[in-house]
Structures are given as structure tokens and as C-alpha cells.
Design an enzyme around this catalytic site. Structure first.
Site, mmCIF file in Angstrom:
data_model
loop_
_atom_site.group_PDB
_atom_site.id
_atom_site.type_symbol
_atom_site.label_atom_id
_atom_site.label_comp_id
_atom_site.label_asym_id
_atom_site.label_seq_id
_atom_site.Cartn_x
_atom_site.Cartn_y
_atom_site.Cartn_z
ATOM 1 N N ASP A 39 -8.169 -4.018 0.020
ATOM 2 C CA ASP A 39 -8.720 -3.073 -0.955
ATOM 3 C C ASP A 39 -8.235 -3.363 -2.372
ATOM 4 O OD1 ASP A 39 -10.345 -0.743 -1.352
ATOM 5 O OD2 ASP A 39 -8.522 0.367 -1.808
ATOM 6 N N GLU A 80 -0.451 4.146 -6.551
ATOM 7 C CA GLU A 80 -1.298 5.339 -6.608
ATOM 8 C C GLU A 80 -0.484 6.515 -6.100
ATOM 9 O OE1 GLU A 80 -5.551 4.889 -5.394
ATOM 10 O OE2 GLU A 80 -4.803 2.962 -4.669
ATOM 11 N N LYS A 123 -11.480 -3.349 -17.456
ATOM 12 C CA LYS A 123 -10.548 -2.442 -18.150
ATOM 13 C C LYS A 123 -10.105 -3.098 -19.457
ATOM 14 C CE LYS A 123 -8.602 -0.136 -14.103
ATOM 15 N NZ LYS A 123 -8.847 1.264 -14.423
ATOM 16 N N HIS A 125 -8.632 -7.022 -6.978
ATOM 17 C CA HIS A 125 -8.139 -6.579 -8.289
ATOM 18 C C HIS A 125 -6.848 -7.298 -8.704
ATOM 19 C CE1 HIS A 125 -11.086 -3.559 -7.842
ATOM 20 N NE2 HIS A 125 -10.379 -2.693 -7.159
#
Lengths: 325, 512
Positions: free
Chosen positions: B256, B237, B203, B261
């Protein structure tokens, strides 16, 4: 005879300040909140544009707006009039809402209308209006400056000078070679238009021994090769040792634009609208070469605030310098 | 002897980085990732002229398809999933000439021999010089088997062009399995041939953190325990598991999001400056930082972590079901859809500065940000006469990763008028406003990097193992617990226990 009008930079700066105060004042009942509404004042450079007063304002507006989105700037648009004794200014803001965002971004624009006989006053106005501590770039879009007596005070205002030798009436004063030799950072949008084609050529010749390339032909259509075609020839001459790079007229129908580039022994690039078809060895492919609008070219040039070695070398190798008329 | 003259036509000011010719072999070519992300990214790179002439793709999956059918399938996917770009039929036709398909089962050894033959043919016809990029877009359980098949068929040998393999997370499901996977991969490949993709690092705004920290002189001197009180990283989220309940139930928020991340974001925020920007120099610093994370003892886990799972709630004006009611999820599932962890980094720069990380599904808004909380001014000069509001408002530096990428600095300012009333104000840099150009997608960036051979944004095995080491005690402890799930309604900012954890340390979660 009426007294000559005066335009005071301090007054213009005050006007800008007022403009922002009004724009950012919270509306009744509106609490300042993170990620919420409001305007973001953005300025990463000063862009000074000289145009003819009678030029289509909508076309320029579109260009400036697109440029601002990539390079938020304080735009100072100087509209030059042939006659009269006029000097006026106007302040406005351009705002837009970036996609997916909640806060609009705004840049300010100062429009100055000046008749040619008041051009002498313009550097003294534009200088103090330029935003501090950020680059200053001038884009000479008006051929009217050609007849101006002395433009050196204008040139000294800026960090970069941009012209477009493909434009009819491109100013002959802008002998970029001379400006470059005395140390100015200069750019010609006719060269900028070549970036994608040059990149394709570089990619296709990648890994080859350049010294072994004997000939290159730049096919053009028209009675005289365009500045772009000449720049391409000059680029080959400056970057490929010993190459015989020739301009080759294929017909007289066009305005001098490039139609094809052929390089020994097996590279053939046919240039079409928005694309190129090339053959190299047994491989035949298509590449995307979208036509660049002024805003695309300016965006590219505004990314480069240093001397551009490849351009300056090519500039020195240009075969003929004929301003278009 | 005269050296062969290298190309001098590269214009570093204006041209993109040059890319070598290559063939990309995609395992799982009929899958969702290929259709939604990989193929649109590759097409977009072709549209921008970023791929070398002759670039070719061989798709491989079990579905029997002809080259033509595969091209049509990919054409439809690209036209559908291409973002911010026009679809050009003519360019697609040219791009599709380099698109080939081979049906095959990766459990069958003969598949790899056929692939090797196909690859040789494509290399010759497309003049790719033997450079091959393998992309494993398959079930993680197939990674080792595929790499072993590639090796057995001689396709990993770099005797004619480079060979690289991209694998998608998860890299194992715990420390032991990560080590086992790596051992099998490294029997066939050198570490430099393995590209572990973590799309977060691709990103633009995550990369911009490095530019912000190491390209400016004013922030780095304030980037340490002396000035920073604590750091909060939020990856919220606003959606649930969206039909992926079966997968998510086996993973959970910690595996996850945090293990990969968010710990990579921590590493980017907290790493030391590297001596150069070469891939290994940057990754050495990231790895060093990850190894400096305090590994919790079992008795420390409860006080420094919170697990949560959403129950039914109202989101966006509508009622949504709880996680346990999602399709494919067991009604007594103990999988966390929310995780908050207090990490400590044991080095001189960060000793005693907590890094609070939280992530969750069905939180009130979609936002990913890093909030650096600075220490308050050492002396409250406005305390006596005008109240102590400056002490309650420490400076805050916020690095917003999504959705409104940018940087904000919060500080106090005098409210206009008589007296000395202070008010917090914000100085904002908005990434999208300063650079109106389209940002490449993470997959465009990462695929191009792999073709060029730049592994800076890819995860190295020691980084993977270090991050598993940091989360393993939490996984172990949580696996012994029976949580009172669900413990937050969909649409809330997580369980109350997360707020309580911070308040125990004198802090509070920021509400982005």
C-alpha cells in the site's frame, strides 16, 4: 526652534534585535522542541511603502499582513506628513499562526514618520535598514511625493518600483515610461489588475492566427477611459500585429472602467462584478474573475523581480498618459 | 510559404500554463474517489480559469442516472469536499453545462460503442477537438478490460486529437501481475498514452525536493556516500484502517505504501540530476535509481525487514481495537499494518548508505519526512576538555513532507557562557510560511499535467516493475512466515523488532 530629531538606523536595528530576543526567549519551563511553539522569523524581501500620514492605518495593516503571508518581508512604512519638521521611527512585529501549524511566523515592521521637508533624510535611513541579500521593492502609494524635490535617491534604493495609476492622485512623477527606459524594473497595479482578463483573452484566442484579427473594441463607461482600459488597448496593439484596437465609450456613468471586450469576428466578453460572461462561436460560458485587492496585486508583482516584457511593450504603446486626479 | 502565426498572447511571467480543450471520461463516476477528489479538483481548476473553454466531463458507472441527477450529485459532492475554496453557484452552473452522464457496465461491449457515440456528440457541441482523457477510477481488476473496451470501440486512436488514460494504483499486486497488466494495456495504448497516477508525486513538497536538490548549489556536493551516513524515511499514520479493513487485508503496508509512494520518494531523494526537466529525462533518472536498489536474496530478508501489526491500544485518549478486530479482517490475519525495510542502493553515489523506510497505521502521530543523517565531524576537537557531545549529534537535514511542510537543518552551536558546551540547534524553512499562497491539491496538479501532456510526475511502467522487483523478495519471504501478530499496540512507534533492526547496524530511528 527645537533641534531637528535624528533617527539612527543602527539604533533601529538594535531595537529590532531586542524585539526578537524578547520574542524568542523560552518561557520558564518551556523546552525548545521540534515542531513545538516559538516564533519563526521570516524575511524574504524588504518592502518599502510610502503612504500619507493621514491614510487609514487599518486598511494598510490588512494589506501588509496579507502580503507578508505570501512574501515574508521586512516592511518599512514611511508615513509622509505635509507639514512640520518631524522624523520618528517605531519598530514592531507582525505574527500569525499558519493554519495547521504549531509555530507562529513573524515579520518585522519599521514605521517612519517624516514630514516632507525631512524626505531628504529618508534614503539615508531606509537604505541601511533594508534586509541584506534580499530584494528591495518600493510601493509608492502616497501622491505627496509628487511635490518632493528629488526622489532619485529613493528610486536608486530599490530593485522594483510599484505605483498604481488607478489611484486618485497617482503621482505624476512616476512616468513609468521614463523609469523603464532608464532601466528600472517598474510595475503599475492598473496593469496587474488585468492579468486574469488578459489570460482569459489569451486562452480564448489560443490557436487563432493573430495576424488575421482586424478589430478589437474595448467598451468603457465614463467620460475618459481608465488606465486599465488603456493598458488593454496598448496590450492588443503591442501583441497583435496590425490590429485596430479602439476604446469605445458606452456611457458616461462610470469612472472609465472596462465593461466589455469584443474581438472580430465572434468573441464577446462581458465583464461583470467578479466574473466574465463570454461567447465564442456557439459556446457561452462564465469565468471567475474575482476582484483583486491591493494585497492580491502586490503578491503578484512581488513574484516578478525581473523586467516584464509584456508590460514594458504595452507601456510604450499607451496612447495617452494622463495621471488621474 | 508563410507559417501560420502562433499565439503571442501568452504571458509566461503571469499566466498559468495553457491547457488544451478536452473531454474527461471518468469510469467509476459514482465512486468515492470521483466525489471526494476528482470532481472538487476539476471544479477548482475551473474556478481558477485553468481549464479551456468547452472542457467537458462524461461520467460513466453502472448506476442509472440522468445528466441532471448526475450534475446534482456532483454539485453536492463538490460543495461538501471542496477544500480551501469557496463554492460559487453561478460558476458551478456554467461548469455543469459541460457535465454529462452515461450509465453502463464495463463488462458489456455495447457500453463502449455507446460511449464512443456520446463522446462524438460532446466533442462537437463543446468543441474539444477530439482530445480525450480517460480516468479509470474503478476496481483495479477492471483496468485491462476497460482499456480493451476503449480500444475495441476505436477511442484510443489518435487520429483526431490526443487520447490519454489515467490509472490509479495499485498497478498489479506483484511483479508478475504488474507485467501482465502492462502487457494488456500496451496492446491498446502506447506507453506515452498511459498515465499511472501516484498522488504522492503530485504533492508540492515532494516536487520541492527536486527544487531543493537541483536548484541550489550548496546541497548537491554533500549528497552522497562520502557525507551521508544513512537516510530514514518515515510515513506514519495516526489512524487505523478506517473501515477499509477488507481492502487493506489484501494489500498490507508494503504494497500500500512502500512499493509505490515511498520508493518514489526514495527515487526523488536519490536520483541523479537529469539533463533537462523534460518528463522522460526525469523519469529515466527515477527509473535508473529504482533499478539500482539491491534486490534482496531470500536469506537477507529477515535481517533487513520488519513486519508489524497493531493490536488494541490507546490512541488520543481513547481505546481502539486491534487490526484483527476490525470489520472485514480475519481474526488470524497475517497482514502487516507496519513495515520497515532497509534498502541499499547499488551505485557509486550511494554504495553502503542504508535507506531505512518505515510506514504504519496507528503510530503516535501523522508525519511523513525524510531525515538525511550526515556523518559526524571527522575529528572530535572538543572531546578531551569538554566531553564528546558533538560526536553524538551529527548534522541532520530533515525534509518534512507532511503535515508541516518544510526543511530543517540541525547542527550544533556553542551554548552561551563560559566553557565550550555544545547544544543542537535547528535552522528551519517552513514551506507554508515562505509561500502563503494556497498549494494546489495533488489531484489538481496531476489532472492538469495529464491534460497538458506532462507526464513528469506520473509513473512509467519500467519504474513500476523496478519497484515491484525491489519488494518482491520481501513479499515472497513474508508469505512463508507466521508472524507473532499483533506485535505493537496501537499508538506506539511500531514493533520492538524495528528498533532492534536499526541498532544492529548502529543506528536508531528518529522520533519525529
Amino acid at each position: 526652534m527645537p533641534a531637528a530629531q535624528a533617527v539612527k538606523p543602527d539604533a533601529i536595528l538594535h531595537e529590532i534585535s531586542e524585539l526578537w530576543n524578547n520574542m524568542t526567549k523560552p518561557q520558564p519551563g518551556e523546552a525548545p522542541e521540534e515542531y513545538s511553539s516559538g516564533s519563526l522569523r521570516a524575511c524574504a524581501m524588504t518592502l518599502i511603502v510610502f503612504i500619507n500620514d493621514e491614510d487609514d492605518p487599518r486598511a494598510l495593516d490588512g494589506t501588509l499582513e496579507a502580503v507578508m503571508r505570501a512574501h515574508p518581508n521586512r516592511a518599512i512604512v514611511v508615513r509622509l506628513k505635509e507639514d512640520g519638521d518631524e522624523l520618528e521611527s517605531r519598530v514592531s512585529a507582525r505574527c500569525w499562526m499558519p493554519v495547521g501549524h504549531h509555530r507562529e511566523v513573524c515579520c518585522e515592521e519599521i514605521a517612519i514618520t517624516a514630514s516632507l521637508n525631512r524626505l531628504v533624510d529618508v534614503p539615508g535611513i531606509v537604505g541601511p535598514l533594508a534586509a541584506p541579500d534580499v530584494p528591495r521593492v518600493v510601493w509608492f502609494r502616497s501622491p505627496r511625493l509628487e511635490s518632493a524635490p528629488d526622489i532619485s535617491p529613493l528610486l536608486n534604493l530599490t530593485d522594483k518600483i510599484i505605483v498604481d495609476s488607478e489611484r486618485p492622485g497617482a503621482p505624476a512623477f512616476a512616468d513609468l515610461r521614463v523609469l523603464s527606459q532608464v532601466g528600472h524594473i517598474v510595475a503599475d497595479l492598473a496593469w496587474t489588475r488585468l492579468t486574469k482578463i488578459r489570460e482569459l483573452v489569451a486562452q480564448l484566442l489560443d490557436g487563432r492566427e493573430l495576424g488575421a484579427i482586424g478589430n478589437a473594441f474595448i467598451d468603457f463607461s465614463g467620460t475618459e477611459a481608465s488606465p486599465g482600459a488603456r493598458y488593454m488597448q496598448a496590450w492588443f496593439r503591442s501583441e497583435i500585429p496590425g490590429i485596430d484596437a479602439a476604446l469605445h465609450r458606452i456611457d458616461t456613468a462610470g469612472r472609465g472602467e472596462m465593461k466589455a471586450i469584443r474581438i472580430d469576428p465572434d468573441l464577446n466578453i462581458q465583464l461583470g462584478p467578479n466574473c466574465a460572461e463570454y461567447e465564442i462561436g456557439t459556446l457561452r460560458q462564465r469565468a471567475n474573475l474575482p476582484e483583486c485587492a491591493d494585497c492580491d496585486l502586490l503578491r503578484e508583482e512581488l513574484n516578478i523581480m525581473t523586467h516584464d516584457g509584456a508590460f514594458e511593450r504595452a507601456l510604450q504603446r499607451m496612447s495617452v498618459w494622463i495621471p488621474r486626479s | 510559404m508563410l507559417m501560420s502565426q502562433a499565439s503571442t498572447l501568452q504571458d509566461l511571467l503571469r499566466f498559468h500554463r495553457k491547457t488544451p480543450p478536452c473531454t474527461a471520461v471518468i469510469f467509476g463516476a459514482n465512486g468515492d474517489l470521483t466525489r471526494r477528489k476528482l470532481m472538487p479538483a476539476l471544479y477548482r481548476l475551473a474556478w481558477e480559469g485553468r481549464l479551456a473553454p468547452g472542457f467537458a466531463i462524461i461520467g460513466l458507472s453502472r448506476t442509472p442516472l440522468s445528466n441532471e441527477a448526475f450534475r446534482q450529485l456532483m454539485r453536492d459532492s463538490v460543495a461538501k469536499f471542496l477544500e480551501d475554496s469557496p463554492f460559487d453557484e453561478d460558476l458551478w452552473n456554467s461548469f455543469a453545462q459541460g457535465l454529462f452522464y452515461m450509465p453502463g457496465d464495463v463488462g458489456d461491449h455495447s457500453t463502449f460503442q455507446r460511449l464512443a457515440d456520446c463522446l462524438r456528440e460532446v466533442e462537437q457541441s463543446r468543441q474539444t477537438g477530439g482530445n480525450t482523457l480517460f480516468y479509470l477510477s474503478t476496481q483495479p481488476s477492471q483496468y485491462a478490460e476497460i482499456v480493451e473496451g476503449i480500444g475495441a470501440a476505436g477511442m484510443a486512436k489518435e487520429d483526431g486529437g490526443w487520447k490519454r488514460v489515467i490509472i490509479e494504483k495499485p498497478f498489479g499486486h506483484d511483479l508478475t501481475s504488474a507485467k501482465e497488466l502492462n502487457a494488456r494495456l500496451q496492446k491498446v495504448l502506447d506507453e506515452r498514452q498511459i498515465y499511472r497516477i501516484d498522488h504522492y508525486l503530485g504533492k508540492e513538497t515532494v516536487q520541492n525536493i527536486l527544487a531543493f536538490r537541483f536548484g541550489n548549489g550548496i546541497f548537491e556536493p554533500l549528497w552522497n556516500r562520502r557525507y551521508i551516513e544513512h537516510v530514514q524515511i518515515t510515513a506514519a499514520e495516526s489512524i487505523g484502517v478506517e473501515g477499509r479493513g477488507g481492502y487493506y487485508q489484501e494489500a498490507g503496508a508494503l504494497r500500500d505504501m512502500i512499493q509505490n509512494h515511498l520508493l518514489q520518494v526514495v527515487a526523488t531523494i536519490a536520483m541523479e540530476p537529469s539533463a533537462t526537466f523534460s518528463p522522460d529525462a526525469v523519469r529515466d533518472e527515477r527509473a535508473k535509481l529504482l533499478r539500482s536498489i539491491h534486490v534482496m536474496k531470500p536469506e537477507e530478508v529477515a535481517a533487513n525487514t520488519v513486519a508489524g501489526q497493531y493490536g488494541p491500544g490507546r490512541v488520543g485518549g481513547g481505546q481502539v481495537v486491534g487490526f484483527r478486530e476490525e470489520k472485514g479482517v480475519r481474526p488470524d490475519s497475517q497482514t502487516e499494518t507496519y513495515a520497515a525495510v532497509r534498502f541499499m542502493i547499488e551505485n557509486w553515489r550511494w554504495a553502503n548508505v542504508p535507506f531505512y523506510i518505515r510506514t504504519g497505521k496507528y503510530l503516535p502521530k501523522r508525519v511523513t519526512e525524510v531525515a538525511i543523517h550526515y556523518r559526524s565531524a571527522p575529528l572530535a576537537v572538543f572531546r578531551n576538555e569538554f566531553g564528546d557531545n558533538s560526536q553524538a549529534m551529527p548534522n541532520l537535514l530533515i525534509l518534512r513532507i507532511q503535515p508541516e511542510e518544510g526543511i530543517s537543518l540541525k547542527f550544533v552551536s556553542k551554548h552561551p557562557g563560559a566553557g565550550m558546551t555544545l547544544r543542537p540547534v535547528s535552522m528551519d524553512f517552513n514551506y507554508g510560511s515562505a509561500f502563503g499562497e494556497r498549494s494546489p491539491s495533488a489531484y489538481e496538479t496531476l489532472l492538469l499535467d495529464a491534460i497538458i501532456g506532462d507526464a513528469t510526475l506520473y509513473t512509467r511502467q519500467d519504474m513500476v516493475e523496478a519497484s515491484w522487483t525491489a519488494v518482491q523478495p520481501i513479499l515472497d519471504y513474508w508469505s512463508t512466515q507466521k508472524f507473532p501478530f499483533p506485535n505493537y499496540p496501537a499508538g506506539a512507534w511500531g514493533p520492538a523488532a524495528a528498533d532492534e533492526m536499526l541498532s544492529r547496524y548502529g543506528h536508531a530511528w528518529r522520533r519525529p
